[in-house]
Design a protein around this motif. Sequence first.
Motif, mmCIF file in Angstrom:
data_model
loop_
_atom_site.group_PDB
_atom_site.id
_atom_site.type_symbol
_atom_site.label_atom_id
_atom_site.label_comp_id
_atom_site.label_asym_id
_atom_site.label_seq_id
_atom_site.Cartn_x
_atom_site.Cartn_y
_atom_site.Cartn_z
ATOM 1 N N ILE A 1 2.839 1.698 -3.366
ATOM 2 C CA ILE A 1 1.823 2.054 -4.603
ATOM 3 C C ILE A 1 1.083 3.178 -4.416
ATOM 4 N N HIS A 2 0.771 3.559 -3.129
ATOM 5 C CA HIS A 2 -0.113 4.456 -3.211
ATOM 6 C C HIS A 2 0.267 5.697 -2.408
ATOM 7 N N SER A 3 1.352 5.878 -1.791
ATOM 8 C CA SER A 3 2.050 7.096 -1.164
ATOM 9 C C SER A 3 2.811 7.855 -2.024
ATOM 10 N N TYR B 1 -8.030 -0.077 2.226
ATOM 11 C CA TYR B 1 -8.058 -0.063 0.499
ATOM 12 C C TYR B 1 -8.158 -1.607 -0.065
ATOM 13 N N PHE C 1 0.889 -1.298 -0.151
ATOM 14 C CA PHE C 1 0.037 -0.152 0.120
ATOM 15 C C PHE C 1 0.892 1.072 -0.012
ATOM 16 N N PRO D 1 -3.201 8.002 1.130
ATOM 17 C CA PRO D 1 -4.394 8.248 0.490
ATOM 18 C C PRO D 1 -5.601 8.449 1.887
#
Length: 205
Positions: free
Chosen positions: A14-16, A127, A11, A55
């Motif tokens: 990929i998402h930060s 997520y 997470f 996110p």
Amino acid sequence: MSALSYVARYFVTIHSRRVDVPPLDRERWRAAGVRESEIDRAAGFHERWGGLVLPPSLAYDGGPRWLAADLPVGASGADRFDAGQTRSALPYTFDIGPNGEFGLGCGRFAALHESVEGWIESLALTYYATVEARKITVVDDVDLSGFEPVEEVRGVADNWWRTKTTLISVHGGLATYYDQPEATSARVYEGIPTTGMLSPRATRS
């Protein structure tokens, strides 16, 4: 990162993202009367997590906009500090408590997780579960009989529970902060694999 589960590491990867934040101004903290040991603790948090943008959370109006240590609101010499800027005007701040807890502050304090890693694990699970679950239900009350806690989220007021095919997130932070038990909410994620992905040693198959 090594202390995080596979789901959380993936997470964050990929998402930060990272934004530039100024270094901790020790002299400003000293002038405010904060103990040197607390300044060191805040500086350690700031060096590790400062500028990390994650996110938004489904709870607490999205959580911090980014993580960064700042002086606590009000009290000098306080045993907690701000963990990051809020995304909007809120009656509380996001704080790191005296033992590293991540929670809601501003006057009183309500710990959500035992650590910031627990907050990140909870975000990652949200997520993961949102994508993988076949059915998602928001409920005011939930029966946790037969469920076990997800230890990785290090839950205090907020926690996750699971069986082999179901995840439940329970958000009790506002209930604790305002002393209003009815403010607790939960989300049930059904039809989802819950084993194997949470271990720090897990890898994607």
